[in-house]
Design a protein around this motif. Structure first.
Motif, PDB file in Angstrom:
ATOM      1  N   LYS A 105       5.090  92.016 -44.764  1.00 58.54           N
ATOM      2  CA  LYS A 105       3.982  91.466 -43.978  1.00 58.54           C
ATOM      3  C   LYS A 105       2.889  92.526 -43.872  1.00 58.54           C
ATOM      4  O   LYS A 105       3.099  93.599 -43.310  1.00 58.54           O
ATOM      5  N   SER A 106       1.721  92.228 -44.443  1.00 59.94           N
ATOM      6  CA  SER A 106       0.671  93.232 -44.616  1.00 59.94           C
ATOM      7  C   SER A 106      -0.620  92.788 -43.949  1.00 59.94           C
ATOM      8  O   SER A 106      -0.868  91.602 -43.747  1.00 59.94           O
ATOM      9  N   ALA A 107      -1.463  93.782 -43.631  1.00 55.05           N
ATOM     10  CA  ALA A 107      -2.773  93.495 -43.049  1.00 55.05           C
ATOM     11  C   ALA A 107      -3.764  94.537 -43.517  1.00 55.05           C
ATOM     12  O   ALA A 107      -3.390  95.617 -43.997  1.00 55.05           O
ATOM     13  N   MET A 108      -5.039  94.205 -43.366  1.00 54.58           N
ATOM     14  CA  MET A 108      -6.124  95.115 -43.729  1.00 54.58           C
ATOM     15  C   MET A 108      -7.091  95.209 -42.553  1.00 54.58           C
ATOM     16  O   MET A 108      -7.408  94.206 -41.913  1.00 54.58           O
ATOM     17  N   VAL A 109      -7.544  96.424 -42.252  1.00 52.47           N
ATOM     18  CA  VAL A 109      -8.567  96.650 -41.235  1.00 52.47           C
ATOM     19  C   VAL A 109      -9.764  97.272 -41.928  1.00 52.47           C
ATOM     20  O   VAL A 109      -9.632  98.298 -42.616  1.00 52.47           O
ATOM     21  N   GLU A 142     -11.790  92.873 -38.945  1.00 51.65           N
ATOM     22  CA  GLU A 142     -12.977  93.720 -38.919  1.00 51.65           C
ATOM     23  C   GLU A 142     -13.058  94.502 -37.609  1.00 51.65           C
ATOM     24  O   GLU A 142     -12.684  93.995 -36.542  1.00 51.65           O
ATOM     25  N   VAL A 143     -13.566  95.739 -37.723  1.00 48.82           N
ATOM     26  CA  VAL A 143     -13.792  96.587 -36.558  1.00 48.82           C
ATOM     27  C   VAL A 143     -15.206  97.159 -36.662  1.00 48.82           C
ATOM     28  O   VAL A 143     -15.577  97.672 -37.727  1.00 48.82           O
ATOM     29  N   PRO A 144     -16.016  97.086 -35.618  1.00 45.71           N
ATOM     30  CA  PRO A 144     -17.368  97.654 -35.680  1.00 45.71           C
ATOM     31  C   PRO A 144     -17.336  99.178 -35.872  1.00 45.71           C
ATOM     32  O   PRO A 144     -16.647  99.887 -35.139  1.00 45.71           O
ATOM     33  N   GLU A 145     -18.043  99.652 -36.859  1.00 41.47           N
ATOM     34  CA  GLU A 145     -18.250 101.079 -37.146  1.00 41.47           C
ATOM     35  C   GLU A 145     -19.194 101.166 -38.320  1.00 41.47           C
ATOM     36  O   GLU A 145     -19.300 100.239 -39.107  1.00 41.47           O
ATOM     37  N   VAL A 181      -7.255  95.065 -32.135  1.00 43.43           N
ATOM     38  CA  VAL A 181      -6.763  94.648 -33.447  1.00 43.43           C
ATOM     39  C   VAL A 181      -5.367  95.207 -33.687  1.00 43.43           C
ATOM     40  O   VAL A 181      -4.469  94.505 -34.184  1.00 43.43           O
ATOM     41  N   ALA A 182      -5.137  96.468 -33.309  1.00 40.39           N
ATOM     42  CA  ALA A 182      -3.827  97.081 -33.509  1.00 40.39           C
ATOM     43  C   ALA A 182      -2.749  96.328 -32.733  1.00 40.39           C
ATOM     44  O   ALA A 182      -1.636  96.106 -33.239  1.00 40.39           O
ATOM     45  N   ARG A 183      -3.060  95.932 -31.511  1.00 45.18           N
ATOM     46  CA  ARG A 183      -2.073  95.200 -30.707  1.00 45.18           C
ATOM     47  C   ARG A 183      -1.819  93.808 -31.277  1.00 45.18           C
ATOM     48  O   ARG A 183      -0.699  93.290 -31.212  1.00 45.18           O
TER      49      ARG A 183
END
Length: 695
Positions: free
Chosen positions: A78-82, A120-123, A143-145
């Motif tokens: 189970k994978s994810a991308m940030v 997505e994370v603002p930066e 997002v991490a949680r």
């Protein structure tokens, strides 16, 4: 006393084991069937079958297909991308190209991580590394949680422009470690600090999805070997032609995605150098596929961008190998137009060819070779008995009857189509680049390479073929010939003529410091560390760059520019000496020298091969020809032949066709010349007399 060096190469059909005894100066080999569902089982079966005392092993090197198979089958954890806000779809948009431009119904397969698992994370950091917008840590933690709630096992962190400033990716990784301590995390700045976001993101994503799978495999194998007495580091061959310890593999598992095929190319280079061939083509034909590599001017060709699936680039230095679906288990079939085809589908290890009598119902190259008597009925030193009647039945039912051919002609046609496929692939890596195959030797190995090598060479007008002493396990031998290797890079853009040599030198020193730290972590002594520099450049206005070697003397940059002009002319048939040259990227290979086998030549005899073990009728050029069969292990160096002749051994069979000659050299390679003139001035009378006596 640790005096053994062991290499294991896992293939699609067989797992090959090569053991070099340093004290006895002797090589022995063995093969066991591969176990696709659990590759480690075949590795341990091979160690047991070879009766290896692991407490005596100084080095254990392994080429594996675990990463390759995972990318092909897409059996991922189970994978994810940030990623940065606004860049969620970079790996889906890709570069807009297609494998088949003219097929409107064909599309590139989807990304390794689905859109709903990309966050997505603002930066924002600009191209120069300046922080435009700080990382939104509250959103990052949210997002991490969320990922923790979803039970994610592995995460790829891919922020835009992180190659210039990795601070936001580092902080994101720290937050993920706090919230998901059990998950593995890959950051693009660590995996591939390069400018093009699609290449960088996709390579990082591939690294992430492979992480838990490869780590689990390596840990379990390492533990099993240690439990059975091995005290050294488990080394795994990577795509760049070097090896990594199990600890480094856990950080960069994507480097194993071309592990197995690199081993064969390295071994082909070794054999070519041994035989005095600066130019050679490696033909590694196994049970499932054929891997073709090119050695030009003594060097293997490398590429910095490759893929297991089109549209999903992996941007790490890799030995350039062309793989086609042509192996001993490749299926012969008739297409919808009524033409005979060969591959890429394969019978694999299970059920295998029809002659294995394990349920295979389609004719394969192995079945055709067996019916034509090029291949004997005993395989792997009697471990498997092949059934000619089963081979004949499937060839007759599936090929001969539908095409209106007799079974002999049908079997011969199957082999000819396979040879034509391999010859076409060799043309792609040679003629397409302006290289003439007639200037090359063919190094034929793999379980089936020596069966087909001479015929493939004849189709290409290649004058000579070299078959290594143990062709079926030559790829495993390649694992014993490599050093620990790390490939590092750093972006450095600017005009070459105005670049400050001291600044360039400082950047190389930084790369060397990182390389030395990695080697020390892998317990490489400082005196065994070697650093090789490279620099990528391009003409002003170009998009793609070309990498050349870089020296260390004060005039190294100017010399590199001159070398760039020369290499550009070789690659693209033109040069523009008056056009300004731009520096694009700096590269460093950090090598940790490892112990290698010390092969010694054998005294060359008088050309007599001795008595054959049998004489059997073999089908050549439309007729059955009485052909002497020899046991290769019994042949002395200097033994000479005028074809036809067949040489059997535990791991392969070599066919020396009519109108050719051969000799066993001082390294126990078979050197085949596609002429009736004996190879390398071996006395004609000795070769002719021995063949006539056999007949």
């Amino acid at each position: 006393m640790a005096d053994l060096r062991v290499a294991v190469d896992v293939g699609g059909t067989f797992t090959d084991i090569c053991i070099f005894d340093e004290s006895a100066q002797r090589m022995r080999v063995t093969k066991v069937p591969s176990t696709p569902d659990n590759p480690m089982e075949a590795v341990l079966n091979g160690v047991k079958r070879a009766n290896i005392d692991l407490s005596r092993v100084e080095l254990f090197s392994h080429g594996t297909t675990v990463a390759t198979n995972a990318l092909i089958t897409r059996r991922f954890p189970k994978s994810a991308m940030v990623t940065s806000k606004g860049f969620r779809d970079v790996i889906e948009i890709r570069d807009g190209t297609k494998d088949d431009l003219w097929d409107a119904y064909s599309d590139v397969s989807g990304p390794y991580i689905r859109r709903r698992d990309r966050f997505e994370v603002p930066e924002r950091i600009d191209y120069a590394g300046n922080v435009i917008s700080a990382l939104d840590e509250d959103e990052a933690r949210r997002v991490a949680r969320l990922l923790k709630k979803r039970g994610v096992d592995t995460v790829a962190v891919c922020f835009i422009n992180s190659y210039a400033n990795a601070s936001h990716e580092i902080r994101m990784r720290e937050i993920l470690a706090e919230e998901l301590p059990e998950a593995s995390v890959s950051t693009s700045a660590e995996v591939l600090p390069e400018i093009f976001e699609h290449n960088r993101f996709n390579t990082t994503v591939a690294n992430a999805v492979l992480g838990p799978l490869v780590s689990g495999y390596v840990e379990e194998l390492d533990s099993s070997l240690t439990r059975d007495g091995y005290t050294g580091e488990l080394l795994l061959l990577h795509s760049g032609g070097g090896s990594m310890t199990s600890e480094v593999v856990k950080r960069f598992p994507v480097r194993l995605a071309a592990s197995g095929i690199a081993a064969g190319a390295i071994a082909a280079q070794h054999v070519a150098e041994q035989c005095g061939h600066a130019n050679a083509v490696g033909l590694d034909m196994g049970g499932t596929s054929t891997d073709i590599s090119l050695i030009a001017d003594g060097e293997l060709r490398e590429t910095n961008e490759w893929e297991v699936e089109y549209g999903h680039p992996i941007v790490f230095p890799s030995i350039e190998v062309l793989t086609i679906g042509a192996g001993g288990g490749s299926l012969a079939h008739i297409d919808i137009a009524g033409s005979l085809r060969n591959g890429p589908q394969s019978a694999g290890a299970d059920p295998g060819p029809a002659c294995y009598r394990r349920g295979g119902a389609e004719p394969t190259n192995t079945d055709a070779n067996l019916w034509l008597n090029r291949l004997g009925t005993d395989l792997a030193d009697g471990e498997m008995t092949l059934d000619r009647a089963s081979a004949k039945t499937v060839i007759e039912e599936k090929i001969a009857s539908p095409l209106g051919l007799d079974v002999d002609t049908a079997a011969d046609s199957i082999i000819k189509v396979a040879n034509a496929n391999m010859a076409d692939a060799v043309r792609l890596v040679s003629i397409r680049r302006g290289l003439d195959p007639r200037d090359f030797a063919l190094i034929a190995f793999g379980g089936a390479g020596a069966l087909h090598g001479a015929d493939v060479a004849r189709e290409l007008n290649i004058p000579s073929v070299v078959v290594p002493p143990s062709p079926g396990v030559t790829s495993a031998l390649g694992c014993l010939l490599v050093d620990i290797q790390h490939d590092l890079s750093q972006m450095f853009t600017g005009a070459a003529d105005s670049a400050d040599a001291e600044v360039v030198e400082q950047h190389f020193k930084e790369l060397e410091l990182e390389g030395r730290d990695r080697l020390r972590h892998e317990k490489v002594a400082d005196e065994d560390a070697v650093f090789e520099r490279g620099i990528s450049m391009r003409y002003q206005g170009q998009w793609r760059s070309l990498q050349v070697k870089m020296g260390t003397d004060p005039d190294a940059l100017r010399q590199a520019v001159q070398l760039f002009h020369e290499e550009h002319e070789k690659q693209y048939a033109f040069r523009q000496d008056e056009t300004p040259v731009e520096i694009y990227q700096l590269h460093l290979k950090a090598l940790g020298r490892t112990p290698k086998p010390s092969f010694k030549p054998s005294p060359v005899g008088n050309g007599e091969p001795g008595e054959p073990i049998e004489v059997r009728d073999v089908f050549f050029d439309g007729q059955w020809v009485p052909t002497p069969v020899y046991q290769r292990e019994n042949l002395p160096s200097g033994a000479a032949f005028i074809g036809p002749a067949i040489l059997n051994q535990i791991d392969s069979t070599t066919v020396i066709p009519p109108n050719s000659s051969a000799v066993i050299d001082e390294w126990f390679n078979i050197r085949i010349a596609l002429t009736t003139e004996p190879y390398e001035n071996v006395p004609a009378s000795a070769a002719e007399d021995s063949t006539q006596n056999a007949l």
